[in-house]
Design a protein around this motif. Sequence first.
Motif, PDB file in Angstrom:
ATOM      1  N   GLU A   1      31.630 -44.254 -17.005  1.00 42.48           N
ATOM      2  CA  GLU A   1      33.192 -44.101 -17.738  1.00 42.48           C
ATOM      3  C   GLU A   1      34.112 -44.874 -16.513  1.00 42.48           C
ATOM      4  OE1 GLU A   1      34.954 -40.467 -17.695  1.00 42.48           O
ATOM      5  OE2 GLU A   1      33.872 -39.704 -16.121  1.00 42.48           O
ATOM      6  N   ILE A   2      35.073 -45.277 -17.058  1.00 38.90           N
ATOM      7  CA  ILE A   2      36.189 -45.732 -16.241  1.00 38.90           C
ATOM      8  C   ILE A   2      37.082 -44.862 -15.495  1.00 38.90           C
ATOM      9  CG2 ILE A   2      38.305 -47.368 -16.158  1.00 38.90           C
ATOM     10  CD1 ILE A   2      37.331 -48.901 -18.621  1.00 38.90           C
ATOM     11  N   LEU A   3      37.055 -45.011 -13.984  1.00 43.19           N
ATOM     12  CA  LEU A   3      38.014 -44.028 -13.370  1.00 43.19           C
ATOM     13  C   LEU A   3      39.471 -44.690 -12.985  1.00 43.19           C
ATOM     14  CD1 LEU A   3      35.137 -43.066 -10.755  1.00 43.19           C
ATOM     15  CD2 LEU A   3      35.925 -41.814 -12.743  1.00 43.19           C
ATOM     16  N   ASP A   4      39.439 -45.950 -12.899  1.00 44.10           N
ATOM     17  CA  ASP A   4      40.776 -46.494 -12.321  1.00 44.10           C
ATOM     18  C   ASP A   4      40.894 -47.940 -13.094  1.00 44.10           C
ATOM     19  OD1 ASP A   4      43.199 -46.888 -11.363  1.00 44.10           O
ATOM     20  OD2 ASP A   4      42.623 -47.297  -9.506  1.00 44.10           O
TER      21      ASP A   4
ATOM     22  N   GLN B   1      32.827 -44.765 -12.909  1.00 44.59           N
ATOM     23  CA  GLN B   1      31.709 -43.882 -12.423  1.00 44.59           C
ATOM     24  C   GLN B   1      30.216 -44.246 -12.924  1.00 44.59           C
ATOM     25  OE1 GLN B   1      32.296 -39.870 -13.439  1.00 44.59           O
ATOM     26  NE2 GLN B   1      30.928 -38.976 -12.148  1.00 44.59           N
ATOM     27  N   ALA B   2      29.307 -44.265 -11.966  1.00 50.33           N
ATOM     28  CA  ALA B   2      27.841 -44.564 -12.512  1.00 50.33           C
ATOM     29  C   ALA B   2      27.162 -43.175 -12.842  1.00 50.33           C
ATOM     30  CB  ALA B   2      27.176 -45.116 -11.306  1.00 50.33           C
ATOM     31  N   VAL B   3      26.327 -43.464 -13.702  1.00 52.50           N
ATOM     32  CA  VAL B   3      25.504 -42.233 -14.440  1.00 52.50           C
ATOM     33  C   VAL B   3      24.950 -41.492 -13.104  1.00 52.50           C
ATOM     34  CG1 VAL B   3      24.900 -43.278 -16.308  1.00 52.50           C
ATOM     35  CG2 VAL B   3      23.360 -43.673 -14.207  1.00 52.50           C
ATOM     36  N   ASN B   4      24.760 -42.061 -11.956  1.00 59.83           N
ATOM     37  CA  ASN B   4      24.331 -41.324 -10.653  1.00 59.83           C
ATOM     38  C   ASN B   4      25.396 -40.528 -10.142  1.00 59.83           C
ATOM     39  OD1 ASN B   4      25.733 -42.992  -9.402  1.00 59.83           O
ATOM     40  ND2 ASN B   4      23.846 -43.735  -8.470  1.00 59.83           N
ATOM     41  N   GLY B   5      26.686 -40.751 -10.743  1.00 58.08           N
ATOM     42  CA  GLY B   5      27.862 -39.824  -9.948  1.00 58.08           C
ATOM     43  C   GLY B   5      28.628 -40.756  -9.088  1.00 58.08           C
ATOM     44  N   GLN B   6      27.968 -41.951  -8.541  1.00 59.02           N
ATOM     45  CA  GLN B   6      28.667 -42.709  -7.681  1.00 59.02           C
ATOM     46  C   GLN B   6      29.721 -43.446  -8.525  1.00 59.02           C
ATOM     47  OE1 GLN B   6      27.821 -42.933  -4.239  1.00 59.02           O
ATOM     48  NE2 GLN B   6      26.478 -40.872  -4.351  1.00 59.02           N
ATOM     49  N   SER B   7      30.821 -44.034  -7.339  1.00 57.36           N
ATOM     50  CA  SER B   7      31.773 -44.779  -7.847  1.00 57.36           C
ATOM     51  C   SER B   7      31.328 -46.270  -7.590  1.00 57.36           C
ATOM     52  CB  SER B   7      33.064 -44.466  -7.579  1.00 57.36           C
ATOM     53  OG  SER B   7      33.075 -44.628  -6.045  1.00 57.36           O
ATOM     54  N   SER B   8      31.766 -46.997  -8.526  1.00 58.97           N
ATOM     55  CA  SER B   8      31.638 -48.499  -8.329  1.00 58.97           C
ATOM     56  C   SER B   8      32.784 -49.253  -8.916  1.00 58.97           C
ATOM     57  CB  SER B   8      30.087 -49.056  -9.066  1.00 58.97           C
ATOM     58  OG  SER B   8      29.876 -50.328  -8.530  1.00 58.97           O
ATOM     59  N   SER B   9      32.586 -50.719  -8.584  1.00 67.75           N
ATOM     60  CA  SER B   9      34.080 -51.400  -9.124  1.00 67.75           C
ATOM     61  C   SER B   9      33.542 -52.689  -9.888  1.00 67.75           C
ATOM     62  CB  SER B   9      34.890 -51.724  -7.987  1.00 67.75           C
ATOM     63  OG  SER B   9      34.067 -52.729  -6.868  1.00 67.75           O
TER      64      SER B   9
END
Length: 1785
Positions: free
Chosen positions: A987-990, A1015-1023
């Motif tokens: 999902e989009i966080l920002d 947010q990635a499926v593993n819970g980490q955030s990415s851009s």
Amino acid sequence: MGQSSSKRKHKCKMKSRGVQMHSSLETIRNENEDHLTHLTYPIHVDNNLVPGWINKSQFLEILSANVPEFSKIENFCIKPATTAGENYSSLILRISIDVKLTDKSVKSMSFMMKVPHESAKMQQMLKTVNFFTVENATYTELISRFEDLYKSIGMNIKFAPRAYKFTESLKKEPKLANTVLMHDLSQDGYRNVNRLECLDVEQSKMVLRKLAQYHAAGAHCRVINGPYPELFTQPMFGSNKERAISILEGIMGPFKKMFLEHLNFYKDGEKYSEKFALLFSKMSRKFLRLSTFDPTEFNVINHGDCWINNLLFKFGSKGELIDMIFVDFQLPKYGHPSADLLNFIMTSVHIDYKLKYFDYFIKYYHDQLIEHLKLLEYEDRLPTLAELHMQIYKYGIWAITASVMVLPIVLLDQNEETREYKSQLYTNERYKANIEQIMPWLDNRGLLEKSRSFFAFNSTSVMGHNNSKSKHSYNVEPATQKPQAQPQSQPQPSTEPVDDAKSKIKLSPAPAAATPPVVINSTPAPEWINEAQFVEILKQTVPQFSKIQSFSVKPAMGAGENYATLMLRVSIEAELTDKTVKPISYMMKVPHDSSQMQEMLQMANFFDIENECYIDLIPKFEQLYKSKGLDITFGPRAYRFEESQKTEPKLKSTVLMYDLGQDGYRNVNRLECLDFEQAKVVLCKLAQYHAASAAYKSLHGPYSDTIMYGMFGSNPEKAMAVMDAMMIPTQKMFVENLKNYDNCEQYRDKLEKYFSKMHDMFIALGQANPNEFNVINHGDCWVNNFLFKFDPSGQLLDMLFVDFQNPRYGHPSADVLYFIMTSVHIDYKLKDFDYFIKYYHDQLIKHLQLLEYKERLPKLVELQMEMYKYGSWALMASYLVLPVVLLDPTETATFENFLGTGESAADFKKQMYTNKRFKHYIEQMLPWLDNRGLLEVYEPPQAVQAPAVPLTIATPAKAELDSNVPAWVNSDQFKQLLKRNHSDFKEILDFRVKKATEAGDNYSSIMLSVDIEYQAVNGQSSSASFMLKVPPASSASAVMLDFMLTFKKEMTMYNDVIPQLEQLYQQAGQPVVFAPKSYKLQNAPESDHILLQNLRPAGFKNADRLQGLNIKETEKVLAKLALLHAASAQLYVTKGPYADCLDKSLYNESTRPFFENPQSKSFVAFNTEAVRSFKGSELFGDKVTKILENMFHWEAKAGIYDDTQFNCLNHGDCWTNNVMFKYDAQGEIVDTLFVDFQRSTFNSPALDLYYFLLSSPSFDIKLEKFDYFVRYYHTELQRNLELLKYPRHIPSLKELHTILLKNPLWAPITVATVMSAVLLDPTANASIDTMLANDEEGKQFKKKLFQNDRYRQHAEALYPWLNHRGLLDLDDGDTKSKDDLDLDWLNFQHFAKLIGEEEPLFEKILESASIPATKPGDNYGAKLLKVDIKVQLKDNTTKNYAYMLKIEPDIKMDENSAFNMVPKEHEVYEKYVPAFEQLYQEAGLSISFSPRTYRFNQSIDKNYLLMENLQASGFTMADRMQGLDLEHTKCALKKLAQWHAASLRYKELNGPYPARYDDGMICEKSRELFKTITKCCEKAFLKTVRDFKGVEEYEHKLEPLLKAYLDTTIKDAQIDEQEFNVLNHADIWTNNIMFKHDQNGQVQETYLLDHQNTKYGNVAQDLYFFLMSSPQLELKIEQFDYLIRWYHENLIENAQLLKYTGFVPDLKQLHSILLKHPIYAAGTVITTLTICLAKRNENLASDLFLEESPASDALYNQLYSNELYKTQAERILPWLNRRGLLDLV
């Protein structure tokens, strides 16, 4: 003329040298500075020669400016500085001055001052050519610039003494203008050497080195600073050719006369008498022609008078040579350096060296020249040594003038005062000794021939590739004595390499010739040969043959004498019918029974070719000589098996010949090679053979393909497969052995480079050049293929050729070089090379003339030059064949080993290149080949490129901008995109969207950065980061961008084209990325947008647009552009045209209103206002304004690309902000990508190159490195096209420069528009809306855009550069005139049906444009438009059509007026032109008079005429202001005579012409109009003519003539049926005639245009109108009667051809007709001639001619005050008067 008459000498210090050339030099001791150094002969100084007008006050300004702390002159002394015989055209003075300084000390100074002699001849000469002006300019402007070039690279080189200029003193004493004041170099130890002894080797090399440095600087200066002033490029004695020739004759004449008178004084001089006399008869013209530089050659600033007395040397204390300097620059000229080289070597080098080491000197000079050109970073093509040698032949006239007119003066001893001066010149023993050696040398090189201009070469042929080494060894006998010495009276010394020692070079003697051991050939005779096969041969050739008694077959040659075939001797005892026995012997050639031979025979059966030569050709050649009474035999008689072949097919691949051993013929020992006399015999027989082959072809036409193309046919690759098999292994072995040859390792690099190109070079030279002299070459012309016959005393009686396996049609140099290099003994082959060439040529010409050869005879100098062009034969023979010739007999000498690659083959090749004989030969031959430039691959010379101009550096700045985000942009649009491209997306966080560019960085779109954190499926955030491109918010900008298809173009590029281009490189194994990745938003609205990868997070960024790109950044962009262009060109070729949005120009008639609107006019107005304010705008302002005001027309024209030329997909908007760079940690660029493809278009690469290079590099490199950048781009483009296997022609660098010059528009457009935006300081309102607005904000923005300091700095540098390159000189005829016609009625779809009727594959019109076709002043009635149509055919190819549309002006007049010319012209084009052409067709002659015409099918209520555009077919129009030369005048008169003759016959067949043809333009109907015209003419004409010289002779006749002009013309135009009448063109002048020329510039076809004034009546109207208006002035007067006779002859000829039976006047009657109708002569000169010679000016509009007004008066005064008109009228009017043609009343 410098080389003869001008002997101005600076005798600063002279010293005698001993007679021995190598004696050590002693230190010069100056006992008294005021006295000349001691000479070997008495000094005669006349102090009375010092001019009285020179005084010390004149030197105060010089001393004040150049002597620190100067106070006053203490002592001032003037004395002559040269002796009698050292100075001819000027007086050299030494000015000695003691100067007192402010500290009371005294300093002694010395100047050299050159002043003219006070003779009347010298004063007259200065009026013609002011040497002093030229020399001062050279010293003060050129020399200092050349020296500065070397200083900039750390070299301190001095070319000449410092010179000074008088300024204030000149105002008081004007004579100082004709002086040259220089520093006295004797103060620094410089002096002349004794001219009588000339220069030794070291001194000569010193001069050549300094000359090369000087020439290199001169060439480089031309490249970086542009063309030299006319002072250095104009003809020597002005532009008047005949006057110049007269001056030259005055100078040369006495020398030529005296030389010819003294020829019998020299040994063998008489035999050259005829050649010198013939050469001298044309010398002045040739000298003048060759004094004009050829822009296609390498050119320099020549010293112009480079001989020993103009060279000053400086020696060290031990006599060692330290330096030399040039003086006397009175005759510098821009041209080929051979002028200086030949003048120097022939006049100043000692006779012991000048001829013997000539080639070495040329090579030494060339080495130095190339070295210094490279040091200076010269960017044009470097001249090769071979080219330099070839040009030495072209400019050989300099060797003649130097030897005949200068050398006598150099060698004149002034001690001999008892004899007259002129007599001493040619009778002194010193000159006699020189010229007796020089004459044969000149003659051997062909320099004594008077030849035409032939020095441009095309690609030419090579002969059959000499793979056959099969040799006939008829009782091979070793030589028992050394080769005979040559007669001293025959050849002269040639060239040998020179080492650095001054002593003469001694060659090691040739090794003694030992008798080679005989190695028996153990190869058995083929079993399939039997005696039964020979019965048919014997029956045919042996009278009374009965049967064969005995039959034997044995090998005929020892091992090592045969490679490709087996030679057998067939011995037969034949029983005759009378029972006697006759011994008979044949030589039979059969192939080796090897797989390699069988493969070769499958490729090319050379046995067929050899049989054709022996049986068919050679007997025919011999018969040619027999018919002239000469019994010549070229080879043995051969026989063909016929019946026997049916039972044994192998007999087809055999050659059976008569055994010449029975008649005493034999080979000589190949190991010894041929002596001098034997070589001459071979050359004589070779010349006879070549002459017969040329004569036979001239009589009977081409030979069979096997002879024309050689054994491998017209496919050169087949031949090269065999050649490569031979050459590649041997080349490798040869190069490996260079280390074993003395001093030959130095040639390794040259040979490796040469060998790498040898394959392609042989293919390039594989076709006979029809423009050269060609023959049937033997093809394998070496010693074992010659059979000699000797008498019992050993005297040579005859020789014959054998082995014709490899003949081929081509230039004879193949045989000649091959023979000399392989077969002549080393004692003669190099030393006597030029003599051998001349001997062969003499024999060739002799036998061509004997055979009555009708074609042009080749000149010796041509043959000598072509030896350089075809020099590859010399090298190939030397390294490939000569080792075989000199190899001891060995059983390993086999065909398999020669071609093979195994161990045995390698051992054999090692023997070839390690034997001592070959080593001895090649050690002498490689330096000789190198000195002649024959180790360089020959390449045709190319023209130099245009220069760049160095500039300075601009200042950087920064910027920012605001933007708006469209409402539809939100995070929901990106969810599906992220899911597709990021497998871990949850999902989009920002979600952040913000402006990405600043104001002024982008005008055509809004760039938004879209930064997303998810947010990635593993819970980490990415851009993830994207760039979103959307249109500007304003409606005006959006409408404009939509109209220009910007987003449609860009989306097509990103989504369709770029992926295909990248795929091409992927398939070629070189992955390339051109741009950021693009994406599609599935739920986005339909509004235009482009979503791209954001390159910034990956490390990409833009460069600073205000600072500009540096060299490395520019190179990276060009490299990527070259990748883009190459791939797009390849895609176009393989898949066809691009989409319309990329392929179709936006500029056409339907879009004109959009581009030509008030907003764009306002934009142009501000732009041109700024241009007018720029520094230097007086030189370029008008040109830029004209381009900008007619921009639509230019864009429309440029938008139609030429499909026959190289085109590519241009980025279209390639500037700093549309390029992104990625840098590593060290700041090095690692990648370059393009963005913004909104203006991409398929067209010439000139678009991108000009757009990018003129907009984006920094100020300091933009112009200075322009040519370098073009070359860099070309290198990358060529590499990429080759990688992609581009199937079409790849443009050369020269062609690319031509493309840039042919497509100039984008250069000024970039500077005027794009660059202004690139360089604008950041501003918040920078947008298209602001740019187009006419409110106050818009006006201020445009002022800032065009008048800011940064833009001004660039523009003031670039506009002059564009102007110098001709990039502002767009053809005036293509711009819109102020009175341009309204073309609303012209619908280009009218052409669709027209084209469809001619082209069955026509599908649709792609592009169309109409552009005015005539320049202002070139058309005064109707308007002409060029109409260019590009159509698409059904097979997806395109085709261009070109028309001329003639539209009548909208002038109010009576519909019956004579000015209503449309109906008449239509009728002539549509009725009479075809009818007249048909008359000739029926008479068996195809003649065309005019272009084809067309009519639209639609009913168009306009007066128009549509014609084919003759320019598209190669027709051109002559320059009306220059006038027609004799050839063009005669062609026009011939076509006019044909027209008149056809009109006679047509009337005879069809009756009278309609009554409307009785009236011309001037008639009763037009009287009132012409009253006004005549009145205006009268005032202006009489005002002008009153100032003419000699006007009093005829002035009283002019006013009455003008008063009666109208009445007389109208009356004279009335038809008198008793007279000779024709259908006159009635407006035949330069602009109504078009010519088509062939490749040699000769007129091929002549067409008549503009038949709107056609009139039936007397022939005087056309003849006077044409002859008084159009030819050059001299022809009008001097050749008038000749031209009338020429017309009359053609009229009679064509009237008879058409079977006209009516009256045709004889020549006398024709002259009477002309005298009876003089009004047309005077009327044409007084009226029409003004138009012909008028300057091109838009004010010459037709309506001004028809009114009386101040504007009209100004127009007429302008016409009659034109200097061109005044010059012609002043000459013609007295001529008319003397013929009675002004006597009307």
